[in-house]
Structures are given as C-alpha cells and as structure tokens.
Design a protein around this motif. Sequence first.
Motif, PDB file in Angstrom:
ATOM      1  N   GLN A   1       1.056   6.254  -6.793  1.00  0.00           N
ATOM      2  CA  GLN A   1      -0.065   7.382  -7.173  1.00  0.00           C
ATOM      3  C   GLN A   1       0.448   8.749  -6.992  1.00  0.00           C
ATOM      4  O   GLN A   1       0.162   9.588  -7.888  1.00  0.00           O
ATOM      5  CB  GLN A   1      -1.051   7.077  -6.255  1.00  0.00           C
ATOM      6  CG  GLN A   1      -2.002   7.470  -6.289  1.00  0.00           C
ATOM      7  CD  GLN A   1      -2.948   7.149  -8.349  1.00  0.00           C
ATOM      8  OE1 GLN A   1      -3.178   6.125  -7.745  1.00  0.00           O
ATOM      9  NE2 GLN A   1      -3.113   8.551  -8.620  1.00  0.00           N
ATOM     10  N   ARG A   2       1.339   9.424  -6.220  1.00  0.00           N
ATOM     11  CA  ARG A   2       2.131  10.639  -5.831  1.00  0.00           C
ATOM     12  C   ARG A   2       2.256  10.877  -7.438  1.00  0.00           C
ATOM     13  O   ARG A   2       1.948  11.991  -7.487  1.00  0.00           O
ATOM     14  CB  ARG A   2       2.252  10.997  -4.530  1.00  0.00           C
ATOM     15  CG  ARG A   2       1.254  10.680  -3.621  1.00  0.00           C
ATOM     16  CD  ARG A   2       1.646  11.202  -2.129  1.00  0.00           C
ATOM     17  NE  ARG A   2       3.330  10.975  -2.078  1.00  0.00           N
ATOM     18  CZ  ARG A   2       3.005   9.741  -1.173  1.00  0.00           C
ATOM     19  NH1 ARG A   2       1.757   9.184  -0.969  1.00  0.00           N
ATOM     20  NH2 ARG A   2       4.460   9.304  -0.661  1.00  0.00           N
TER      21      ARG A   2
ATOM     22  N   GLU B   1       0.801  -1.310  -0.218  1.00  0.00           N
ATOM     23  CA  GLU B   1      -0.285  -0.007  -0.141  1.00  0.00           C
ATOM     24  C   GLU B   1       0.465   1.502   0.252  1.00  0.00           C
ATOM     25  O   GLU B   1       0.311   2.618  -0.841  1.00  0.00           O
ATOM     26  CB  GLU B   1      -0.984  -0.155   1.090  1.00  0.00           C
ATOM     27  CG  GLU B   1      -1.730   1.304   1.553  1.00  0.00           C
ATOM     28  CD  GLU B   1      -3.039   1.364   0.373  1.00  0.00           C
ATOM     29  OE1 GLU B   1      -3.349   2.115  -0.112  1.00  0.00           O
ATOM     30  OE2 GLU B   1      -2.542  -0.469  -0.491  1.00  0.00           O
TER      31      GLU B   1
ATOM     32  N   ASP C   1       0.867   4.095  -3.157  1.00  0.00           N
ATOM     33  CA  ASP C   1       0.269   6.073  -2.425  1.00  0.00           C
ATOM     34  C   ASP C   1       1.344   6.396  -3.397  1.00  0.00           C
ATOM     35  O   ASP C   1       1.524   7.631  -3.583  1.00  0.00           O
ATOM     36  CB  ASP C   1       0.259   5.588  -0.955  1.00  0.00           C
ATOM     37  CG  ASP C   1      -0.486   4.724  -0.389  1.00  0.00           C
ATOM     38  OD1 ASP C   1      -1.838   4.359  -0.994  1.00  0.00           O
ATOM     39  OD2 ASP C   1      -0.828   4.807   0.400  1.00  0.00           O
TER      40      ASP C   1
END
Length: 360
Positions: free
Chosen positions: A355-356, A348, A352
Amino acid sequence: MQTYLVGGAVRDQLLDYPYHERDWVVVGATPQDLLDQGYQQVGKDFPVFLHPESKEEYALARKERKSGTGYHGFICDFGPEVTLEEDLQRRDLTINAMAQDTEGHIVDPYGGQRDLQQRRLRHVSEAFSEDPLRVLRVARFAARYKHLGFRVADDTLALMQHISASGELATLSAERLWVEMARALGERDPGEFFRVLKNCGALPALFDGWDTALSDALLSTLDQALDLGVEARFALSASDMGHSQCRSLCDRLKVPNQASNLALHCARLLPLCKLPDADEALAMLESLDYLRRPEVLGEFLQVARHRGLPSQAAETLARAADALRSITAQALMEQGYKGKALGEALREQRRDTLQRLLSR
C-alpha cells in the motif's frame, strides 16, 4: 562418389547472411561406401551419416514418393543412381534447392539464385503440396527474411491455401508444430510468421480463434519485441486470448511448461496489472510465485511493458516484489506469532508495504 554442400548454407552464403550449420548430400554412393570411410550412420528412414571428423551430416541423394497423409507419409528411394537434381527437386523452396560442389560452383537447376535476387519465396514443384509442414516452414522463412524484402510468391501462397483447406494440417503432431513455431518466434520478424499463416488460412485450421486474437497491432508489437525470448514472445502472441482459450491453445500445441505457464499468466493477469490496489497487487504477485521464482515476474513484466504497462507501474511492481521478499516469518515468530495468526500477520505486513509503495 561426389559430395555437395546443400540447402541453407548455400542460400545464406549467397545472401551474405550468417549461418551455423552445414548439410551435405552424397551422390553416386551406397551406405556401405560411407561406412567403409569411417562415417557413422544415424538415419533410420533414410541413410544419414556423421562425418568421422567434423561430425556434420551427410545424406545419400534420395527421392520421395507420397504414400499417405501428413509429413510422415512418404517413401524414400536412395541409391547411387539418384541424381543431384532429383534430390534437390524434393526440397520445399527454390532458394533451398541449390548445391555447391567442392570447387565452389553453384548447382541451381530450379532458379534459386534468381529468386534470391528477386526476394521471392517460391516452391520448387507441385510436390510442395504433399507435405503440410511446408506451410509452416515457408511462414518461418518469411519471418527470417522479411527485413531483406522477401515475400511469398503468389502461386506458392495459393498452394499453401490449398493445403490449409485440405485438412492435412491436422495430421501434424503437436510437438512438430511447436518446434516450427518456436523457431519462427526466434526469427527477426516473428509477426510475419503469423501474418503468412493468417493469409493462407492456416491459423484457424491449426487452432480455431487464434487468427482473430492476433490483431495487426499485436503482430506489429511482436515484431518490435526484440528484447524478449521465445517463451515471452509466445506469451505475447497469445496475450489477447482469454485464459480458457489460451489454455486450450497450449494443450493443443503441447507447449512446454515454461512457455505455457507464462502465456497463461499473461492472459489472466495483464488486464489487472495497471497499478492495482494493494490486495490485487499481492494476489497477482502470489499468483506469479514471486517469492520462489522471481524470473517469472521479470518475464511477465517484460511482456506487460510491450502490452502498454507504463514503465513506472512495472518498476513499482518489481520494487514491491523485492520489498516483500525481505518480509519473513522469522521476525514475526520472534514476536510470538504462530499458526494461523502468523500467516495473517505476515500477509498484513506485506499488504501494508504494498500500500505504501503503490501510493507514492
């Protein structure tokens, strides 16, 4: 006993082209004559010797007779009675059938110098068609010298078409095919190697479907990929194949692991890598084993750039991989994560982070 420089060194001297090896032929001698002078015999099928000081290869002049199929199907005759002209006649192209004596004089019985001037790759004799490996060799020379204006002579191309239609290409070992292909992929214009093989019908004879996967646009891209190594150029050449077809090609040619793995990655992942979402990007990076083998990701992105991946996308994926390598399980373990929960939390965090980066 007379000694002559032969083959590629003579050709490239006349072209003022760089060369790195020299081969010699010895006329009027027996194996014992060379052994008595300190030469070391290394040849099995026919006598080849290493010079006692330079360690360059010296071969006794020889003739060949076709005795079976394939490029191994020959009987070699050698001895002091074999002339230089007879030795040169067994060679593939006229530009490779020249010799130079110890005083620098060129011996050219088959018009090699004329063909150099006319930028022509032409066979020495009809015996050319007895060796199927010569189809690949001519294509390789076309890739080496295309930038100098060389082209395959029409009558030589016709013989190559005859060989391709005969089924003799199937007698070539996978290892020998890969050696010739790897050499061609390292030449100045590797796309020309495949163009010549397509023109003479050799590609479908070697591997069904490869000729249709190698479009003119892809071959032009291959010629321009001067920054790529041999493995990456092979991956690029196979990048329009489906994954299963690419695997069949690698199995057929027994492609070494580094080249085949990269080709398979490219065949499967190139369609997915144009700024994917975080889950796709993470799956792609994991497939490329980005944590343990960062060099594989680097080669993949090099190929991807040549296949149209925007530089920004390639740089983003490279930065993402660097960022994900800094996310380790140790910090999460200190926070109390373990077992399955540790793996989920690690994934995770990486997702994340991706994704950023991808949303910038």
